[in-house]
Design an enzyme around this catalytic site. Structure first.
Site, mmCIF file in Angstrom:
data_model
loop_
_atom_site.group_PDB
_atom_site.id
_atom_site.type_symbol
_atom_site.label_atom_id
_atom_site.label_comp_id
_atom_site.label_asym_id
_atom_site.label_seq_id
_atom_site.Cartn_x
_atom_site.Cartn_y
_atom_site.Cartn_z
ATOM 1 N N GLY A 31 11.751 1.543 -7.531
ATOM 2 C CA GLY A 31 11.606 0.695 -6.353
ATOM 3 C C GLY A 31 12.345 -0.622 -6.436
ATOM 4 N N CYS A 33 2.045 3.125 -14.526
ATOM 5 C CA CYS A 33 2.642 2.662 -15.776
ATOM 6 C C CYS A 33 1.638 1.816 -16.554
ATOM 7 C CB CYS A 33 3.888 1.837 -15.486
ATOM 8 S SG CYS A 33 3.643 0.554 -14.278
ATOM 9 N N HIS A 79 11.352 -1.778 -20.192
ATOM 10 C CA HIS A 79 10.766 -2.961 -20.819
ATOM 11 C C HIS A 79 11.651 -3.503 -21.924
ATOM 12 C CE1 HIS A 79 7.556 -0.598 -18.957
ATOM 13 N NE2 HIS A 79 7.210 -1.781 -18.491
ATOM 14 N N HIS A 91 3.410 6.147 -8.408
ATOM 15 C CA HIS A 91 3.966 5.694 -9.686
ATOM 16 C C HIS A 91 2.870 5.017 -10.492
ATOM 17 C CE1 HIS A 91 6.345 3.653 -12.677
ATOM 18 N NE2 HIS A 91 5.855 2.488 -12.278
ATOM 19 N N ASN A 111 -7.260 -8.485 -16.356
ATOM 20 C CA ASN A 111 -5.809 -8.511 -16.219
ATOM 21 C C ASN A 111 -5.164 -9.412 -17.259
ATOM 22 O OD1 ASN A 111 -5.731 -6.684 -14.124
ATOM 23 N ND2 ASN A 111 -6.234 -8.273 -12.628
ATOM 24 N N TRP A 151 -5.989 -6.279 -8.628
ATOM 25 C CA TRP A 151 -5.252 -7.487 -8.972
ATOM 26 C C TRP A 151 -5.592 -8.643 -8.031
ATOM 27 C CZ3 TRP A 151 0.135 -4.928 -10.424
ATOM 28 C CH2 TRP A 151 -0.064 -4.174 -11.586
HETATM 29 N N1 GLN Z 1 7.629 -0.290 -7.020
HETATM 30 C C1 GLN Z 1 7.333 -1.273 -8.009
HETATM 31 C C2 GLN Z 1 8.605 -1.771 -8.660
HETATM 32 O O1 GLN Z 1 9.507 -1.039 -8.778
HETATM 33 C C3 GLN Z 1 6.400 -0.749 -9.061
HETATM 34 C C4 GLN Z 1 5.998 -1.828 -10.018
HETATM 35 C C5 GLN Z 1 5.004 -1.412 -11.076
HETATM 36 O O2 GLN Z 1 4.840 -0.270 -11.371
HETATM 37 N N2 GLN Z 1 4.328 -2.326 -11.672
HETATM 38 O O3 GLN Z 1 8.705 -2.877 -9.072
HETATM 39 ZN ZN ZN Z 2 5.636 0.656 -13.195
#
Ligand code: GLN
Ligand code: ZN
Length: 761
Positions: free
Chosen positions: A431, A643, A694, A641, A119, A560
Site C-alpha cells: 500500500g 504484520c 524492516h 494484510h 501499544n 490503536w
Molecule cells: N497499507 C499499509 C501500508 O502499506 C499497511 C501498514 C501496516 O501494515 N502497518 O503502509
Molecule cells: Zn504491515
C-alpha cells in the site's frame, strides 16, 4: 502509606526526553547534557507525584528506552557482540536498543516486541552460552540515590525474573532454567543494596503472570521466588502484577513471603473473585490497582469506593494504578482545543495522581472526601456521548446475512480469475510507498496554513501519477496509489469518521523515543463522507492496470485508539465496521475492483489467556471484519494484510475473515508458517512477504527466486501472490524500487520456468 502508582510516563511533559535523546544520537549534545535533562525529568516527575500527595513514589521506572532492557543491563544480560564494541555504558545500552553502525562496523539491534496487550514495545533480552547473570549495573541505584536526596519516599521498581525469563530469547540451546540460580543471587543482591540505602519497598513487576501459567511455569516461578525470598532484608517486597488476573497462581503467590501483592482490578476483574473465594492474608499489604493505567477516562469514584468496601480482606490496602501510567499522556490540562464536555471526562497521568489521592481521602473518610465524591459523581450523571440513532438502528437490524459474504470463496475465486486475467503469481505491494521528505513537508505546510487545500491535493496527485508510472515500469500487476495523503493509518481514518476526537499533546510512548497520539473514541461512529474514494479513483483513472483500494480495518482502528468504556469493544468495532462498509461499497461503486482492508492489530489484541481468545474476542472481531466486506459482488476482490506478529496459532480465525487474499509478514525463519497453512488447509489466497521491509537491505533477485520456488512447492500455485511483507512507508525510494524490481524479475523468471513444457517446478 496509602497511595502509590506502578510507574509514571517517562518521556516528559513536553517530550523533553525524546528530543534530548535524539539530539544526543545526532551528536548535538553530549552525554552529560543528556543525563542532566534526564535528571530534571525524573525530578519533575517525582515532585509532581509528591505534590499530588502520592505516598510511595516509583523510582527506576524512568528509562532511556525500555524498562526490560534496563533490568537486563542491570543484571549483565548483554550479548557479547555489544560488549565487544567497547562503548560507554549508555552507548552500549543504545546499541542494544537501536543497533550500532560506525564505519564498517554494524551490529543489529535486539528485537523489539509488543508489550503484552498494549501499544508499547519492549526490547527482547537475549540469553546465550556466554550470558553470565550478575548484578553489574548502577542505573537503579543512582536513581534511588537521587530520589532519596530529594526527600522522595522511594519505591524501587524492577522487572521480575519470571517475566524476564518469559519474554527473553534463548540461544545456543540455553533455557530459562539454566539461569534460575544466578538470577536468585542477583535479585537478592539488588534487595540487599536497596536495604542498605534505606529503601522501604521494592516493586517487582511480574505482568507475565497474566498469561496462562502451566505446571512447569509455576515451578519456575516457585523456584525463583522461594530462592529470592529465602533471605529477607529490610526492604519490603511487592510482587506487582498487571494487565489481567493471576488466576493460575493466586494461592501460590499469596502463600509466599511477599510483603505486598499488587493486583490489577481494572483489567483483571477476576482478581476480585479470587479474593472472595480464597481470601487475602491479613499480614500482607494489598496494592489495589483501581485507577486505570491504560485508558484516559475519569474514574467513577462511587463505583471504585463500593468495590473497595467489598474487598474480602482485613489487610492494609494501598490504592494504586492498574498498570504503569506510561500508557497514557502526561496531562489533559494542555488540551485547549477539546470541547469542555469532553475534556472534563479526561484523566491523563497527572489527573490520575489526583484521582488516586481523592479516592484515598474518600475511602478513609477524610474531611474533603465527600465533596470530591459528589463532584465526581455529577460528572457521570451528565455524560453526553454524541448519539447517532441511525447507527443504533443499523446495528439492531443486523442479521447473520450481514456477516456472510456470498457466493462462497471458491466460487468467487473463479469469477475473479476470469475477471482480472492476472498472470500466475501476481505481484503487488502492501500500500504505502516511501514517505519522502517532500511528502511530509507538504503535509506540514498544509497544517501551518502555508498552502491551500488545492495545492496540497495537487502535490499528492502528482505523487500518485509518478508512483503509478514507476510501478508500471517495474512491472507490478496490481498497483496502489501510495498512501501519500496518510500521516498514520489510524489517525487518517479517525479524522474522517464521525465519533472521534483528537488531542494536541496526547503523546504516548510507543517505543524508545517514538510516540503515538491515539485518537479518542467519544461518540457513535459513522462515515459522513467518502474517505479514500477520491485518491483511489484518481489512481484508477491514471493507469490501465488494476488498482487496489486501501483501508484500515475496524479492529486496528479501534485498537490503536483510546476506546470508550461505557460501550463494549464489540459495539465500537461494529460501528467502525459499518462505517467502513460504506466506504467499501462506495469504492466498488466507483469501479475499484480490488480492496485491501489492513488488520495488522488483529493478532495483538488477543486476550493474554489462550482460553479466552475466541470467547472474549475472536468470536466477534472476526465477524466484524466480515461485516466490512460481506456485501460486495463476487467479482470484487477483498485483500487483507497483517504484520508484526506470528499467526500460526490463529490460522483458522484468519481464514474465517473470508477475505479473498491475505498478505503477511513471513520472514525467512517464519516460512514454517507456510507449512502450518498447508496443514490447516488454508483457503484464502496468500502473499507471504518475500522482502523484509524492516531492513534497509535489498534482497537479490536470486534470493527472492528461491523463496518463490519454496512457496510454489508448498502451496497451490493459483493461490500464491508475490509481495513485500509490509508497506514501504519507512524505506527510501531507492531501496524500495530496487527491491521491487528484483521481486518482479524473480517472479517473471519463475513464471517462465513453470510455463516451460517440461517444467519441474
Ligand atoms: N497499507 C499499509 C501500508 O502499506 C499497511 C501498514 C501496516 O501494515 N502497518 O503502509
Ligand atoms: Zn504491515
Amino acid at each position: 502509606m496509602t497511595t502509590t502508582i506502578i510507574g509514571f510516563p517517562r518521556i516528559g511533559h513536553h517530550r523533553e526526553l525524546k528530543f534530548a535523546t535524539e539530539h544526543y544520537w545526532k551528536n548535538k549534545i553530549n552525554q552529560e547534557e543528556l543525563q542532566q535533562t534526564a535528571y530534571q525529568i525524573r525530578k519533575n516527575h517525582w515532585q509532581a507525584q509528591q505534590k499530588a500527595g502520592i505516598d510511595l513514589i516509583p523510582v527506576g521506572d524512568f528509562s532511556f528506552f525500555d524498562g526490560v532492557l534496563d533490568t537486563a543491563n542491570l543484571l549483565n544480560i548483554v550479548p557479547a557482540r555489544y560488549k565487544e564494541l567497547n562503548l560507554s555504558e549508555l552507548d552500549e545500552y543504545f546499541a542494544q536498543a537501536r543497533g550500532y553502525q560506525k564505519g564498517t562496523e554494524t551490529v543489529k539491534a535486539l528485537p523489539m516486541k509488543k508489550w503484552f496487550n498494549t501499544n508499547y514495545h519492549y526490547i527482547v533480552p537475549e540469553f546465550s552460552k556466554t550470558t553470565e547473570v550478575k548484578l553489574v549495573g548502577n542505573k537503579l541505584f543512582n536513581e534511588v540515590n537521587e530520589a532519596l536526596e530529594l526527600g522522595v519516599n522511594a519505591k524501587a521498581v524492577i522487572t521480575g525474573p519470571y517475566t524476564l525469563l518469559k519474554l527473553s530469547r534463548f540461544l545456543d540451546g540455553t533455557k530459562p532454567r539454566d539461569y534460575v540460580d544466578s538470577l536468585i543471587t542477583a535479585y537478592q543482591q539488588v534487595i540487599a543494596r536497596l536495604g542498605e540505602k534505606g529503601v522501604k519497598w521494592l516493586q517487582i513487576d511480574e505482568p507475565a503472570l497474566s498469561f496462562d501459567v502451566d505446571a512447569a511455569e509455576k515451578q519456575l516461578f516457585d523456584d525463583l521466588y522461594d530462592g529470592i525470598l529465602a533471605e529477607k532484608h529490610t526492604t519490603k517486597i511487592l510482587l506487582q502484577n498487571y494487565f489481567g488476573d493471576i488466576r493460575d497462581i493466586y494461592n501460590d503467590v499469596v502463600s509466599k513471603d511477599f510483603d505486598g501483592i499488587g493486583l490489577d482490578f481494572v483489567e483483571g476483574k477476576y482478581n476480585n473473585q479470587l479474593l472472595q473465594q480464597n481470601g487475602f492474608p491479613d499480614d500482607k499489604v494489598l496494592f489495589a490497582g483501581v485507577v486505570n493505567g491504560k485508558n484516559i477516562w475519569r474514574n467513577h469514584y462511587a463505583n471504585t469506593i463500593k468495590f473497595l468496601n467489598q474487598l474480602n480482606t482485613k489487610a492494609d490496602v494501598v490504592l494504586s494504578s492498574s498498570a504503569s501510567l506510561l500508557h497514557v499522556p502526561y496531562t489533559a490540562e494542555d488540551e485547549t482545543k477539546l470541547p469542555a464536555d469532553v475534556k472534563q471526562h479526561l484523566a491523563f497521568a497527572l489527573q490520575k495522581l489526583d484521582e488516586i489521592k481523592e479516592l484515598d481521602n474518600i475511602y478513609r473518610d477524610e474531611a474533603d472526601g465527600k465533596a470530591a465524591l459528589e463532584k465526581n459523581d455529577a460528572l457521570f450523571h451528565n455524560v453526553k456521548h454524541p448519539v447517532n440513532p441511525a447507527v443504533h438502528n443499523r446495528i439492531a437490524n443486523l442479521t447473520d446475512a450481514d456477516y456472510t459474504r456470498l457466493p462462497a470463496r471458491a466460487e468467487r475465486e473463479k469469477v475473479q480469475k476470469k475477471e482480472f486475467k492476472l498472470p500466475i503469481l501476481p505481484t503487488t505491494t502492501i500500500g504505502s510507498f516511501p514517505q519522502t521528505k517532500d511528502v511530509r513537508q507538504n503535509r506540514s505546510k498544509l497544517r501551518k496554513g502555508e498552502i491551500t487545500r488545492e495545492q496540497y491535493d495537487k502535490f499528492n496527485e502528482d505523487k500518485i501519477v509518478r508512483i503509478l508510472r514507476k510501478q508500471e515500469e517495474i512491472g507490478l500487476d496490481v498497483l496502489v496509489h501510495g498512501e501519500y495523503e496518510r500521516n498514520d493509518m489510524v489517525e487518517y481514518f479517525g479524522e474522517k469518521l464521525d465519533g472521534f476526537v483528537f488531542t494536541q499533546n496526547g503523546w504516548v510512548q510507543s517505543y524508545g523515543t517514538r510516540g503515538v497520539k491515539p485518537p479518542i473514541i467519544w461518540g457513535d461512529i459513522s462515515r459522513t463522507a467518502p474517505i479514500t474514494v477520491k485518491a483511489s479513483v484518481f489512481a484508477k483513472n491514471h493507469t490501465d492496470k488494476l488498482i487496489k483500494g486501501m483501508l484500515t480495518g475496524p479492529v486496528t482502528i479501534f485498537n490503536w485508539s483510546f476506546p470508550r468504556e461505557d460501550v463494549t469493544p464489540k459495539e465500537s468495532v461494529t460501528q467502525i465496521a459499518l462505517a467502513l462498509q460504506d466506504e467499501v461499497l462506495d469504492l466498488e461503486k466507483h469501479d475499484i475492483k480490488i480492496i485491501q482492508i489492513d488488520e495488522p492489530a488483529l493478532r495483538e489484541n488477543l486476550p493474554l489467556r489462550k482460553s479466552n481468545w475466541y470467547s472474549e474476542y475472536l468470536d466477534w472481531a472476526v465477524p466484524a471484519f466480515r461485516l466490512v466486506h460481506s456485501k460486495v459482488q463476487a467479482s470484487t476482490q477483498i485483500h487483507t494484510h497483517m504484520c508484526y506478529s506470528e499467526f500460526g496459532d490463529i490460522i483458522k480465525a484468519i481464514d474465517d475473515l473470508d477475505a479473498d487474499v491475505i498478505s503477511f509478514e513471513a520472514s525467512r525463519a517464519d516460512f514454517t508458517l507456510i507449512d502450518q497453512l498447508v496443514a490447516a488447509n488454508f483457503q484464502t489466497e496468500v502473499g507471504p512477504g518475500v522482502y523484509d521491509i524492516h531492513s534497509p537491505r535489498i534482497p537479490s533477485e536470486q534470493e527472492i527466486e528461491d523463496l518463490i520456488k519454496q512457496l510454489v512447492h508448498k502451496l497451490p500455485i493459483d493461490k500464491i501472490w508475490i509481495n513485500p511483507d509490509c508497506g514501504l512507508k519507512t524505506r527510501t525510494e531507492e531501496e524500495s524500487f530496487k527491491s521491487l524490481q528484483n521481486i518482479v524479475d524473480a517472479t517473471k523468471k519463475v513464471r517462465s520456468e513453470i510455463n516451460e513444457p517440461n517444467s519441474v517446478i
